[in-house]
Motif scaffolding. Structure first.
Motif, PDB file in Angstrom:
ATOM      1  N   ASP A  16       0.801  -1.225   0.000  1.00 20.29           N
ATOM      2  CA  ASP A  16       0.000   0.000   0.000  1.00 20.29           C
ATOM      3  C   ASP A  16       0.832   1.272   0.000  1.00 20.29           C
ATOM      4  O   ASP A  16       0.295   2.378   0.111  1.00 20.29           O
ATOM      5  CB  ASP A  16      -0.938   0.019   1.212  1.00 20.29           C
ATOM      6  CG  ASP A  16      -0.188   0.112   2.534  1.00 20.29           C
ATOM      7  OD1 ASP A  16       1.051  -0.147   2.537  1.00 20.29           O
ATOM      8  OD2 ASP A  16      -0.811   0.430   3.565  1.00 20.29           O
ATOM      9  N   ALA A  17       2.152   1.129  -0.135  1.00 26.60           N
ATOM     10  CA  ALA A  17       3.033   2.295  -0.038  1.00 26.60           C
ATOM     11  C   ALA A  17       2.816   3.281  -1.189  1.00 26.60           C
ATOM     12  O   ALA A  17       2.940   4.498  -0.991  1.00 26.60           O
ATOM     13  CB  ALA A  17       4.496   1.856   0.001  1.00 26.60           C
ATOM     14  N   ILE A  18       2.514   2.780  -2.380  1.00 26.01           N
ATOM     15  CA  ILE A  18       2.302   3.677  -3.515  1.00 26.01           C
ATOM     16  C   ILE A  18       1.084   4.556  -3.267  1.00 26.01           C
ATOM     17  O   ILE A  18       1.128   5.782  -3.454  1.00 26.01           O
ATOM     18  CB  ILE A  18       2.135   2.882  -4.827  1.00 26.01           C
ATOM     19  CG1 ILE A  18       3.418   2.115  -5.149  1.00 26.01           C
ATOM     20  CG2 ILE A  18       1.782   3.822  -5.981  1.00 26.01           C
ATOM     21  CD1 ILE A  18       3.309   1.244  -6.395  1.00 26.01           C
ATOM     22  N   SER A  37      -2.541   4.038 -11.764  1.00 24.35           N
ATOM     23  CA  SER A  37      -1.813   2.959 -12.443  1.00 24.35           C
ATOM     24  C   SER A  37      -0.352   3.370 -12.570  1.00 24.35           C
ATOM     25  O   SER A  37      -0.016   4.562 -12.557  1.00 24.35           O
ATOM     26  CB  SER A  37      -2.395   2.673 -13.833  1.00 24.35           C
ATOM     27  OG  SER A  37      -2.304   3.824 -14.662  1.00 24.35           O
ATOM     28  N   ILE A  38       0.515   2.377 -12.701  1.00 25.03           N
ATOM     29  CA  ILE A  38       1.954   2.633 -12.847  1.00 25.03           C
ATOM     30  C   ILE A  38       2.263   2.841 -14.330  1.00 25.03           C
ATOM     31  O   ILE A  38       2.057   1.939 -15.141  1.00 25.03           O
ATOM     32  CB  ILE A  38       2.782   1.461 -12.289  1.00 25.03           C
ATOM     33  CG1 ILE A  38       2.499   1.285 -10.795  1.00 25.03           C
ATOM     34  CG2 ILE A  38       4.273   1.697 -12.533  1.00 25.03           C
ATOM     35  CD1 ILE A  38       3.122   0.025 -10.211  1.00 25.03           C
ATOM     36  N   PHE A  39       2.732   4.032 -14.670  1.00 20.99           N
ATOM     37  CA  PHE A  39       3.142   4.290 -16.050  1.00 20.99           C
ATOM     38  C   PHE A  39       4.590   3.860 -16.278  1.00 20.99           C
ATOM     39  O   PHE A  39       4.939   3.310 -17.320  1.00 20.99           O
ATOM     40  CB  PHE A  39       2.986   5.771 -16.390  1.00 20.99           C
ATOM     41  CG  PHE A  39       3.495   6.113 -17.767  1.00 20.99           C
ATOM     42  CD1 PHE A  39       2.816   5.715 -18.898  1.00 20.99           C
ATOM     43  CD2 PHE A  39       4.697   6.812 -17.927  1.00 20.99           C
ATOM     44  CE1 PHE A  39       3.302   5.998 -20.170  1.00 20.99           C
ATOM     45  CE2 PHE A  39       5.189   7.100 -19.178  1.00 20.99           C
ATOM     46  CZ  PHE A  39       4.486   6.694 -20.314  1.00 20.99           C
ATOM     47  N   LYS A  40       5.437   4.105 -15.288  1.00 20.43           N
ATOM     48  CA  LYS A  40       6.851   3.751 -15.426  1.00 20.43           C
ATOM     49  C   LYS A  40       7.421   3.428 -14.054  1.00 20.43           C
ATOM     50  O   LYS A  40       7.102   4.086 -13.066  1.00 20.43           O
ATOM     51  CB  LYS A  40       7.638   4.898 -16.059  1.00 20.43           C
ATOM     52  CG  LYS A  40       9.036   4.533 -16.512  1.00 20.43           C
ATOM     53  CD  LYS A  40       9.008   3.621 -17.738  1.00 20.43           C
ATOM     54  CE  LYS A  40       8.485   4.313 -18.979  1.00 20.43           C
ATOM     55  NZ  LYS A  40       8.477   3.390 -20.157  1.00 20.43           N
ATOM     56  N   LEU A  53      13.115   2.575  -5.579  1.00 26.31           N
ATOM     57  CA  LEU A  53      12.297   2.461  -6.780  1.00 26.31           C
ATOM     58  C   LEU A  53      11.725   3.834  -7.087  1.00 26.31           C
ATOM     59  O   LEU A  53      11.331   4.577  -6.185  1.00 26.31           O
ATOM     60  CB  LEU A  53      11.162   1.457  -6.571  1.00 26.31           C
ATOM     61  CG  LEU A  53      11.584  -0.002  -6.351  1.00 26.31           C
ATOM     62  CD1 LEU A  53      10.356  -0.878  -6.164  1.00 26.31           C
ATOM     63  CD2 LEU A  53      12.421  -0.501  -7.515  1.00 26.31           C
ATOM     64  N   ILE A  54      11.700   4.189  -8.366  1.00 26.66           N
ATOM     65  CA  ILE A  54      11.206   5.500  -8.790  1.00 26.66           C
ATOM     66  C   ILE A  54      10.012   5.287  -9.713  1.00 26.66           C
ATOM     67  O   ILE A  54      10.128   4.647 -10.764  1.00 26.66           O
ATOM     68  CB  ILE A  54      12.298   6.299  -9.508  1.00 26.66           C
ATOM     69  CG1 ILE A  54      13.543   6.416  -8.627  1.00 26.66           C
ATOM     70  CG2 ILE A  54      11.788   7.684  -9.887  1.00 26.66           C
ATOM     71  CD1 ILE A  54      14.706   7.082  -9.297  1.00 26.66           C
ATOM     72  N   TYR A  55       8.865   5.823  -9.325  1.00 31.22           N
ATOM     73  CA  TYR A  55       7.626   5.596 -10.058  1.00 31.22           C
ATOM     74  C   TYR A  55       7.155   6.852 -10.787  1.00 31.22           C
ATOM     75  O   TYR A  55       7.293   7.975 -10.288  1.00 31.22           O
ATOM     76  CB  TYR A  55       6.508   5.165  -9.102  1.00 31.22           C
ATOM     77  CG  TYR A  55       6.678   3.788  -8.520  1.00 31.22           C
ATOM     78  CD1 TYR A  55       6.221   2.666  -9.205  1.00 31.22           C
ATOM     79  CD2 TYR A  55       7.274   3.611  -7.268  1.00 31.22           C
ATOM     80  CE1 TYR A  55       6.359   1.393  -8.664  1.00 31.22           C
ATOM     81  CE2 TYR A  55       7.421   2.339  -6.715  1.00 31.22           C
ATOM     82  CZ  TYR A  55       6.953   1.237  -7.420  1.00 31.22           C
ATOM     83  OH  TYR A  55       7.099  -0.016  -6.886  1.00 31.22           O
ATOM     84  N   THR A  56       6.583   6.640 -11.949  1.00 32.52           N
ATOM     85  CA  THR A  56       5.746   7.627 -12.619  1.00 32.52           C
ATOM     86  C   THR A  56       4.344   7.045 -12.632  1.00 32.52           C
ATOM     87  O   THR A  56       4.143   5.903 -13.088  1.00 32.52           O
ATOM     88  CB  THR A  56       6.216   7.900 -14.058  1.00 32.52           C
ATOM     89  OG1 THR A  56       7.528   8.457 -14.022  1.00 32.52           O
ATOM     90  CG2 THR A  56       5.282   8.863 -14.764  1.00 32.52           C
ATOM     91  N   LEU A  57       3.376   7.780 -12.111  1.00 33.93           N
ATOM     92  CA  LEU A  57       2.031   7.264 -11.887  1.00 33.93           C
ATOM     93  C   LEU A  57       0.990   8.094 -12.617  1.00 33.93           C
ATOM     94  O   LEU A  57       1.093   9.320 -12.670  1.00 33.93           O
ATOM     95  CB  LEU A  57       1.711   7.262 -10.391  1.00 33.93           C
ATOM     96  CG  LEU A  57       2.714   6.555  -9.471  1.00 33.93           C
ATOM     97  CD1 LEU A  57       2.408   6.874  -8.014  1.00 33.93           C
ATOM     98  CD2 LEU A  57       2.688   5.053  -9.709  1.00 33.93           C
ATOM     99  N   ASP A  58      -0.015   7.424 -13.144  1.00 31.43           N
ATOM    100  CA  ASP A  58      -1.184   8.102 -13.706  1.00 31.43           C
ATOM    101  C   ASP A  58      -2.324   7.947 -12.712  1.00 31.43           C
ATOM    102  O   ASP A  58      -2.671   6.831 -12.303  1.00 31.43           O
ATOM    103  CB  ASP A  58      -1.561   7.508 -15.062  1.00 31.43           C
ATOM    104  CG  ASP A  58      -0.627   7.979 -16.166  1.00 31.43           C
ATOM    105  OD1 ASP A  58      -0.089   9.093 -16.050  1.00 31.43           O
ATOM    106  OD2 ASP A  58      -0.433   7.239 -17.144  1.00 31.43           O
TER     107      ASP A  58
END
Length: 558
Positions: A16-18, A37-40, A53-58
């Motif tokens: 649930d961290a995201i 959603s995870i884009f990248k 970890l490095i996220y790009t999120l929509d």
């Protein structure tokens, strides 16, 4: 929908961290978050024992507009761009002449596919065999040393990228999001869905084989045509004074229009639109175009060796205690060193958990390349370690080309490949040397902890004779420098295999920036890596889409 970038979380974060990071970043409640959603997803391994970890999120909320206004100065919160691909044209019911695509590597594949999707029914010509037959020929060369010069690592359906790591990332600018179109087509053809969101997606040879077959079938279903073992002998032109070009810059060249082509079989095809997606190794075609008066210029490329380490050494150096983590997978690296002699040495086409492969396309020549399967579970890591060279180098030194035309780079490549062939024993075995011996300037006798993966086989020798002196000097300086970035890189038992010459095309078939046609040959569309406009599967696919669009718009004007 909003796009959030640079969301950093620990490597082993909770499920649930995201969501919690989103709520904190936007200062919203869980009820206000509709979906995400995870884009990248990438990673930062600069601190190997504290990898992030490095996220790009929509993200979709019920207050999107309010958040955009409130966070308007935050560079990491923007409106999600529309990445849906829209076709620029639709073919008329009657097409005067069908467009022709020469070459079915990643670029030619996408030229043909997108033209077919727009209804233009292209004819795709590939000098090599269909991908499964080509795979048999290539594996046969590796096992039995029998080279088919028209069906190998370089030539055949899928292009050189079929026998590679299958990397699907690029640094090319992509404002129209063509890369998304490429990745979506790959997923539809059977690629793992993860290529849509991991930062360094890859496929591997065996998955590429089935994907290419499915994409070929799609071209057929849409009215296109794919012909194998159809080498183009000659492209025909007629002088055309209506074609405008810079006569000062192209002194000695004439304006011309494509009228058709002749195949090696003798068959003639009439067409006014040809996509030239021939790859970086179609040396006979480069020569033919030069003789026909198509404007070509020499361009820089790089030459060097393949270096191999045990993959565990690279994993430990890059990931420390996190080596073996499923999300991280097999570690890679990207290195560059600017040498005291003015040369630059860099790693190229790094293949984690892969093998060094025989990539010759001409008899009596030896060329190496790197390949990985999707799993990347082979024992060794390999990468090209190459030195940048300029056109002025092609006619100098012990490998100097006698031809001082724009094709001199091809002769320079050939001389290096012939030397490697003879150093390996003239049997397609590759010359190999341990890094410790290379740095000390002594001949190697056998392998140590790193067993060379090159097939058919290897011959231990002194690689100082395999490259120009300035390249050998540069690599000897660079390897210890790389050790400072990746511990174990210059270990004495790592191996070097010669020779890597096909890093990129030795020429550029220059095209107009607006029409994407040859500067002096209307109807000829230089495309992809062979023409000097791409450098990998993804960038070649992107270029293929651009070429298909340019051809379609031109055909609609006729």
């Amino acid at each position: 929908m909003l796009r959030l970038t640079d969301i950093k979380l620990p490597l082993n974060h909770q499920a649930d961290a995201i969501e919690q990071a989103i709520l904190k970043k936007l200062a919203i409640t869980k009820d206000q978050l509709v979906d995400f959603s995870i884009f990248k997803r990438g990673y930062d391994a600069r601190k190997k024992n504290k990898i992030l970890l490095i996220y790009t999120l929509d993200i979709s909320t019920n207050i999107d507009e309010q958040l955009l206004e409130t966070l308007s100065k935050d560079p990491h919160v923007k409106l999600t761009p529309n990445m849906e691909y829209n076709f620029v044209a639709s073919a008329p019911q009657q097409i005067k002449q069908r467009p022709v695509v020469i070459g079915m590597g990643p670029c030619g594949l996408f030229v043909g596919l997108v033209l077919a999707q727009m209804g233009f029914k292209p004819i795709v010509l590939e000098r090599g065999k269909e991908v499964r037959e080509r795979t048999k020929d290539t594996f046969g060369f590796w096992r039995k040393k029998i080279l088919n010069t028209e069906s190998n690592v370089q030539f055949g359906e899928g292009g050189a990228g079929t026998f590679s790591d299958g990397k699907l990332y690029s640094q090319v600018k992509d404002p129209k999001h063509y890369s998304r179109k490429v990745l979506n087509e790959f997923v539809e053809a059977g690629a793992p869905a993860e290529i849509l969101f991991v930062s360094k997606p890859h496929i591997g040879t065996f998955k590429l084989v089935t994907m290419v077959e499915k994409m070929r079938a799609k071209i057929f279903e849409l009215g296109g045509e794919v012909r194998f073992e159809q080498r183009v002998e000659k492209i025909h032109f007629e002088n055309d004074d209506t074609v405008s070009f810079d006569e000062d810059a192209l002194a000695g060249f004439s304006a011309k229009q494509v009228t058709g082509l002749t195949l090696a079989s003798g068959e003639h095809l009439e067409t006014s639109h040809i996509a030239l997606a021939i790859g970086h190794s179609a040396r006979d075609t480069f020569k033919m175009l030069h003789e026909e008066g198509v404007y070509i210029k020499a361009k820089p490329f790089s030459v060097g060796f393949r270096i191999e380490h045990e993959q565990s050494v690279i994993d430990e150096a890059r990931f420390g205690q996190n080596a073996g983590n499923e999300i991280l997978g097999a570690a890679d690296y990207k290195l560059v060193h600017h040498c005291s002699n003015g040369r630059s040495v860099y790693s190229f086409c790094m293949c984690p958990g892969g093998t060094v492969v025989a990539a010759a396309s001409e008899e009596g020549h030896l060329v190496t390349n790197g390949m990985s399967q999707y799993s990347r579970h082979e024992r060794n890591a390999n990468s090209a370690i190459v030195v940048g060279i300029e056109p002025k180098d092609f006619t100098q030194g012990k490998f100097a080309a006698k031809d001082d035309s724009v094709l001199a780079g091809i002769e320079f490549q050939r001389r290096l490949e012939q030397q490697a062939f003879h150093m390996g024993g003239a049997t397609y075995d590759a010359p190999v040397q341990l890094v410790g011996d290379f740095l000390a300037g002594r001949k190697s006798g056998e392998h140590g902890s790193v067993t060379p993966s090159y097939k058919p086989g290897v011959t231990y020798c002194d690689l100082s004779d395999a490259l120009p002196d300035y390249a050998v000097t540069a690599i000897r300086e660079a390897l210890p420098a790389f050790e400072k970035k990746v511990k174990g890189f210059s270990m004495s038992e790592a191996t070097l295999t010669a020779v890597e010459t096909r890093t990129s095309s030795p020429i550029q078939i220059t095209r107009d920036r607006e029409t994407l046609q040859s500067l002096n040959a209307k109807g000829l569309y230089p495309a992809g890596e062979g023409a000097g406009y791409a450098g990998g599967i993804l960038s070649a696919g992107i270029d293929g889409i651009k070429i298909a669009e340019a051809m379609a718009l031109s055909m609609l004007k006729e």
